[in-house]
Design an enzyme around this catalytic site. Structure first.
Site, PDB file in Angstrom:
ATOM      1  N   MET A  68      54.915  37.047  60.639  1.00 29.05           N
ATOM      2  CA  MET A  68      55.570  35.840  61.153  1.00 29.05           C
ATOM      3  C   MET A  68      56.724  35.459  60.215  1.00 29.05           C
ATOM      4  O   MET A  68      57.178  34.315  60.205  1.00 29.05           O
ATOM      5  CB  MET A  68      54.561  34.698  61.278  1.00 29.05           C
ATOM      6  CG  MET A  68      53.467  35.017  62.289  1.00 29.05           C
ATOM      7  SD  MET A  68      52.753  33.578  63.075  1.00 29.05           S
ATOM      8  CE  MET A  68      52.005  32.777  61.696  1.00 29.05           C
ATOM      9  N   GLY A 127      53.208  40.506  49.384  1.00 32.80           N
ATOM     10  CA  GLY A 127      52.077  41.013  50.168  1.00 32.80           C
ATOM     11  C   GLY A 127      52.563  41.761  51.398  1.00 32.80           C
ATOM     12  O   GLY A 127      52.123  42.878  51.690  1.00 32.80           O
ATOM     13  N   HIS A 128      53.518  41.154  52.119  1.00 26.62           N
ATOM     14  CA  HIS A 128      54.085  41.829  53.302  1.00 26.62           C
ATOM     15  C   HIS A 128      54.812  43.117  52.894  1.00 26.62           C
ATOM     16  O   HIS A 128      54.719  44.137  53.571  1.00 26.62           O
ATOM     17  CB  HIS A 128      55.119  40.929  54.006  1.00 26.62           C
ATOM     18  CG  HIS A 128      54.546  39.669  54.592  1.00 26.62           C
ATOM     19  ND1 HIS A 128      54.861  38.415  54.113  1.00 26.62           N
ATOM     20  CD2 HIS A 128      53.704  39.476  55.624  1.00 26.62           C
ATOM     21  CE1 HIS A 128      54.238  37.508  54.835  1.00 26.62           C
ATOM     22  NE2 HIS A 128      53.520  38.104  55.744  1.00 26.62           N
ATOM     23  N   LYS A 142      43.810  39.461  53.344  1.00 25.26           N
ATOM     24  CA  LYS A 142      43.662  38.025  53.121  1.00 25.26           C
ATOM     25  C   LYS A 142      43.162  37.357  54.403  1.00 25.26           C
ATOM     26  O   LYS A 142      42.329  36.474  54.363  1.00 25.26           O
ATOM     27  CB  LYS A 142      44.975  37.381  52.672  1.00 25.26           C
ATOM     28  CG  LYS A 142      44.763  35.908  52.324  1.00 25.26           C
ATOM     29  CD  LYS A 142      45.977  35.298  51.696  1.00 25.26           C
ATOM     30  CE  LYS A 142      46.989  34.887  52.731  1.00 25.26           C
ATOM     31  NZ  LYS A 142      46.556  33.739  53.565  1.00 25.26           N
ATOM     32  N   GLN A 155      40.922  37.882  60.873  1.00 28.87           N
ATOM     33  CA  GLN A 155      41.963  38.361  61.786  1.00 28.87           C
ATOM     34  C   GLN A 155      41.892  39.883  61.914  1.00 28.87           C
ATOM     35  O   GLN A 155      42.012  40.442  63.001  1.00 28.87           O
ATOM     36  CB  GLN A 155      43.337  37.925  61.281  1.00 28.87           C
ATOM     37  CG  GLN A 155      44.506  38.618  61.957  1.00 28.87           C
ATOM     38  CD  GLN A 155      45.841  38.027  61.602  1.00 28.87           C
ATOM     39  OE1 GLN A 155      46.208  36.977  62.093  1.00 28.87           O
ATOM     40  NE2 GLN A 155      46.585  38.702  60.738  1.00 28.87           N
ATOM     41  N   SER A 196      50.878  34.013  50.058  1.00 29.29           N
ATOM     42  CA  SER A 196      50.873  33.486  51.419  1.00 29.29           C
ATOM     43  C   SER A 196      52.215  32.829  51.684  1.00 29.29           C
ATOM     44  O   SER A 196      52.823  32.245  50.767  1.00 29.29           O
ATOM     45  CB  SER A 196      49.765  32.437  51.549  1.00 29.29           C
ATOM     46  OG  SER A 196      49.994  31.635  52.690  1.00 29.29           O
ATOM     47  N   SER A 197      52.652  32.911  52.947  1.00 30.95           N
ATOM     48  CA  SER A 197      53.926  32.273  53.307  1.00 30.95           C
ATOM     49  C   SER A 197      53.834  30.765  53.140  1.00 30.95           C
ATOM     50  O   SER A 197      54.847  30.077  53.033  1.00 30.95           O
ATOM     51  CB  SER A 197      54.278  32.596  54.755  1.00 30.95           C
ATOM     52  OG  SER A 197      54.262  33.978  54.944  1.00 30.95           O
TER      53      SER A 197
HETATM   54  O1  PAF Z   1      49.080  37.528  60.094  1.00 33.21           O
HETATM   55  C1  PAF Z   1      50.093  37.116  60.696  1.00 33.21           C
HETATM   56  O2  PAF Z   1      51.169  36.940  60.119  1.00 33.21           O
HETATM   57  C2  PAF Z   1      50.013  36.820  62.188  1.00 33.21           C
HETATM   58  O3  PAF Z   1      48.774  36.280  62.522  1.00 33.21           O
HETATM   59  C3  PAF Z   1      50.329  38.051  63.057  1.00 33.21           C
HETATM   60  C4  PAF Z   1      49.311  39.168  62.875  1.00 33.21           C
HETATM   61  C5  PAF Z   1      51.721  38.564  62.734  1.00 33.21           C
HETATM   62  C6  PAF Z   1      50.306  37.644  64.532  1.00 33.21           C
HETATM   63  O4  PAF Z   1      51.233  36.637  64.817  1.00 33.21           O
END
Ligand code: PAF
Length: 294
Positions: A30, A36-37, A164, A168, A200-201
């Protein structure tokens, strides 16, 4: 690196790559990217010919409108970070590229839209009912909705998610299996700041004071992991709750120990089952989650 806003254009590029035998790695995000990303993107680059990173703040997974509005949007900086690690494609669609008005109307009316299941009887069992599922009704339906859309658009060989968001990850694995999507889901370790705070964002929204308090979360989880050999689950829970209560700016939402595979909340630790300690709390106005496998 190319930035693409439209599904058709993305699929045109990907079809050419696939017809040339290239493998596709996918990192859905997002935005408001942090290290992390970037680790997810680097792993995808090392394992695939083409890496696509999507940046889309998904409205259907927010159950609090003000949280959606406050979510940081930093596309320019995100693009720089992705270009620096040689990501191939950034997919940054507008809302109406991803959703029909009908789908958005259902969200506004708070009606859970299950059209993403394509008529299949997808059932997450308890995976979407405990912890985050209990605290954020409709959240995981929104996640499954957008990730299934993104998977259908990109059709990657592998998709990368951070641990994290432990719950999900379990939901996405279950969804991919139930929708029979031929995509390998790769889980990547949590990336932490030097003081232990999980990246985390949302961290950028912490005030200086809150940021200085935030490491207590991982400190507590690490102590729980260490004490897991000697204390019962009830004692571990009470220990964690007391630790968090020492900090008046922190409001604990839950601390649970769950079976790492089924996410069933457990009352007893067993040597043959992997458990995960999960925590969610509000620090000021910012909601933070973290976990450790024990
Ligand atoms: O983890 C996230 O950033 C969001 O939940 C995802 C998987 C991109 C779905 O919008």
């Amino acid at each position: 690196m190319i930035i693409i806003n439209h599904i058709q254009e993305l699929q045109h590029h990907l079809n050419i790559a696939k017809s040339n035998g290239k493998t596709i790695g996918f990192v859905p995000t997002m935005g408001a990217l942090h290290q992390g990303h970037i680790e997810l993107v680097k792993k995808s680059i090392s394992e695939n010919n083409i890496t696509v990173c999507s940046i889309f703040v998904n409205p259907t997974q927010f159950n609090d409108l003000s949280d959606l509005e406050k979510y940081p949007r930093t596309l320019e900086n995100d693009s720089k970070l992705l270009a620096a690690v040689n990501c191939n494609i950034v997919f940054a669609p507008e809302i109406m590229e991803m959703y029909t008005q009908k789908e958005l109307d259902l969200k506004i009316k708070n009606i859970e839209d299950k059209s993403w299941t394509d008529g299949k009887a997808v059932d997450f069992g308890i995976l979407d009912k405990v912890m985050e599922g209990a605290q954020r009704p409709g959240h995981f339906n929104g996640v499954a909705q957008v990730v299934s859309k993104l998977f259908r658009i990109v059709q990657p060989n592998k998709a990368y998610f951070g641990q994290k968001d432990f719950q999900q990850l379990a939901i996405i694995r279950s969804m991919t299996k139930q929708l029979e999507m031929p995509i390998e889901i790769i889980a990547c370790a949590i990336v932490r700041e030097a003081d232990g705070l999980a990246m985390s964002s949302r961290n950028v929204r912490l005030t200086e004071k809150e940021r200085s308090i935030a490491p207590l979360i991982y400190k507590t989880l690490s102590a729980v992991k260490e004490k897991a050999h000697t204390l019962s689950v009830t004692e571990l829970k009470s220990f964690a709750e007391k630790q968090i209560a020492t900090e008046p700016l922190m409001q604990l939402e839950y601390f649970e120990i769950a079976n790492a595979e089924t996410l069933e909340i457990i009352t007893e630790l067993k040597s043959n089952t992997t458990a995960v300690a999960c925590i969610a709390l509000k620090l000021g106005n910012v909601r933070l989650i973290d976990n450790v496998v024990i």
